[in-house]
Design an enzyme around this catalytic site. Structure first.
Site, PDB file in Angstrom:
ATOM      1  N   GLU A 184       0.108  -2.747 -19.158  1.00 50.39           N
ATOM      2  CA  GLU A 184      -0.146  -3.606 -18.386  1.00 50.39           C
ATOM      3  C   GLU A 184      -0.728  -4.988 -18.871  1.00 50.39           C
ATOM      4  O   GLU A 184      -0.835  -6.001 -18.469  1.00 50.39           O
ATOM      5  CB  GLU A 184      -0.980  -3.148 -17.165  1.00 50.39           C
ATOM      6  CG  GLU A 184      -0.915  -3.852 -15.866  1.00 50.39           C
ATOM      7  CD  GLU A 184      -1.575  -3.197 -14.674  1.00 50.39           C
ATOM      8  OE1 GLU A 184      -0.902  -3.264 -13.557  1.00 50.39           O
ATOM      9  OE2 GLU A 184      -2.670  -2.846 -14.936  1.00 50.39           O
TER      10      GLU A 184
ATOM     11  N   ASP B 151      -5.493   8.159   0.042  1.00 46.98           N
ATOM     12  CA  ASP B 151      -5.103   6.689  -0.586  1.00 46.98           C
ATOM     13  C   ASP B 151      -4.545   7.167  -2.110  1.00 46.98           C
ATOM     14  O   ASP B 151      -5.582   7.639  -2.961  1.00 46.98           O
ATOM     15  CB  ASP B 151      -6.026   5.813  -0.629  1.00 46.98           C
ATOM     16  CG  ASP B 151      -5.372   4.506  -1.245  1.00 46.98           C
ATOM     17  OD1 ASP B 151      -4.348   4.394  -1.749  1.00 46.98           O
ATOM     18  OD2 ASP B 151      -6.203   3.433  -1.396  1.00 46.98           O
TER      19      ASP B 151
ATOM     20  N   GLY C 273      -2.780   8.245 -10.607  1.00 41.39           N
ATOM     21  CA  GLY C 273      -2.347   8.359 -12.015  1.00 41.39           C
ATOM     22  C   GLY C 273      -3.471   8.056 -13.151  1.00 41.39           C
ATOM     23  O   GLY C 273      -3.626   8.385 -14.242  1.00 41.39           O
ATOM     24  N   ASP C 274      -4.132   6.804 -12.732  1.00 41.87           N
ATOM     25  CA  ASP C 274      -5.039   6.546 -13.590  1.00 41.87           C
ATOM     26  C   ASP C 274      -6.276   7.340 -13.430  1.00 41.87           C
ATOM     27  O   ASP C 274      -6.789   7.521 -14.732  1.00 41.87           O
ATOM     28  CB  ASP C 274      -5.819   5.046 -12.960  1.00 41.87           C
ATOM     29  CG  ASP C 274      -4.583   4.021 -13.068  1.00 41.87           C
ATOM     30  OD1 ASP C 274      -3.767   3.892 -13.652  1.00 41.87           O
ATOM     31  OD2 ASP C 274      -4.786   3.019 -12.276  1.00 41.87           O
TER      32      ASP C 274
ATOM     33  N   LYS D 124     -10.310   9.571  -1.279  1.00 42.71           N
ATOM     34  CA  LYS D 124     -11.168   8.309  -0.816  1.00 42.71           C
ATOM     35  C   LYS D 124     -10.179   7.111  -1.068  1.00 42.71           C
ATOM     36  O   LYS D 124      -9.112   6.939  -1.642  1.00 42.71           O
ATOM     37  CB  LYS D 124     -12.481   8.216  -1.817  1.00 42.71           C
ATOM     38  CG  LYS D 124     -13.205   9.243  -1.583  1.00 42.71           C
ATOM     39  CD  LYS D 124     -14.269   8.775  -2.779  1.00 42.71           C
ATOM     40  CE  LYS D 124     -15.497  10.001  -2.647  1.00 42.71           C
ATOM     41  NZ  LYS D 124     -16.746   9.761  -3.426  1.00 42.71           N
TER      42      LYS D 124
ATOM     43  N   GLY E  51      -9.022   3.344  -2.033  1.00 42.45           N
ATOM     44  CA  GLY E  51      -9.381   2.424  -3.384  1.00 42.45           C
ATOM     45  C   GLY E  51      -9.016   3.007  -4.654  1.00 42.45           C
ATOM     46  O   GLY E  51      -8.390   4.171  -4.660  1.00 42.45           O
TER      47      GLY E  51
END
Length: 310
Positions: free
Chosen positions: A142, A248, A253-254, A287, A289
């Site tokens: 990114e 969510d 993946g992060d 959660k 976000g």
């Protein structure tokens, strides 16, 4: 004892809206909520690793603007080293426009890299000693690719375990792949990089073969509801997903990558580290976000104890 993880990656400000469905082209949808917060794949993975127990140094770049202050304030609140958060006087801090379907938890994301897409070679050189001293070096795609290649070269020359999460997906050279110790794509990214259409675990094995041929030593392919495929030194395992109520999925993946490198830095083997990352990813989707949803080490440990696999 915390172990040193160095992460080269993006910081962008997440601008997240939720609605009962994602808009079609030309459609305006009335949202149910909006939230602004810290994001970017690199930053999210850094926060995940930090909260999971690692000593994290972020290498990124922000603009000299209000959104840049969101980055520095947040990293300082998290207790993360900001010595290598560079500032661009001309280019603004990156942003991510995130639309979430609150019924399915699926999302659409538009990322503008901004300053973190303009990391200079001289800035990477300033980080050389820090990368040399890392237990694990993690990066993604990114930021600008030149920065990734320069940092990977430093890690490779110094025998630092190097993990590449190839997202957002873009063409990368076989030369770069050959310098990577562990690659962690999802099934879509793995399909694009290998040319193998992945729909099941058998396809994942074929894609892993291609990565191995290109010189990547170890392969991890995250496959959502199907679990995680792991290949290490010729041995392979399938790690099933945890059954959780997903709210969510944006940062899953992060979360996985941050948890995975934390466990690697603690000396765990690749399979055990992938199990740990899998738990971090599962917790994160419960959660709303991205960075704010990353779980603490206590929460991760409790989750693993309460979800011990037979």
């Amino acid at each position: 004892m915390k172990h040193d993880i160095v992460i080269l990656g993006s910081f962008v400000v997440d601008l997240m809206g939720r609605a009962d469905h994602l808009p079609k082209p030309g459609e305006t949808v009335k949202g149910s909520m909006f939230k602004l917060g810290p994001g970017g794949k690199g930053s999210n993975q850094g926060v995940a690793a930090n909260r999971a127990g690692a000593n994290v140094t972020m290498i990124t770049k922000i603009g000299d603007d209000l959104f840049g202050k969101v980055a520095t304030d947040f990293f300082e609140e998290e207790g993360m080293d900001t010595s290598y958060v560079f500032k661009d006087k001309e280019i603004e801090t990156g942003t991510a426009l995130i639309l979430v379907d609150e019924n399915t938890s699926q999302n659409s994301i538009l990322v503008t890299s901004g300053a973190c897409g303009n990391i200079k070679d001289e800035e990477i050189l300033k980080c050389e000693d820090k990368i040399k001293g890392a237990k694990v070096f993690l990066t993604q795609l990114e930021t600008n690719l030149e920065a990734v290649e320069s940092a990977v070269d430093i890690a490779k020359k110094n025998n630092i375990t190097t993990v590449l999460n190839p997202a957002p997906i873009q063409p990368i050279s076989d030369e770069l792949l050959s310098k990577i110790d562990i690659i962690t794509p999802n099934e879509v990214e793995a399909s694009i990089l290998t040319g193998v259409e992945i729909t099941d675990m058998d396809d994942a094995k074929k894609a892993a073969d291609v990565f191995i041929e290109k010189g990547v030593n170890n392969v991890i392919i995250t496959m959502g509801s199907q679990g995680v495929y792991v290949r290490c030194n010729g041995e392979e395992r399938i790690i099933p997903r945890y059954e959780v109520d997903a709210i969510d999925t944006t940062g899953a993946g992060d979360a996985f990558n941050g948890g995975f490198v934390t466990a690697l830095g603690e000396g765990k083997g690749i399979f055990e580290a992938a199990e740990f990352g899998n738990a971090v990813g599962a917790l994160s989707v419960t959660k709303i976000g991205t960075a704010p949803a990353m779980p603490t080490r206590d929460a991760i440990n409790n989750f693993i104890i309460n979800n011990t696999r037979n």
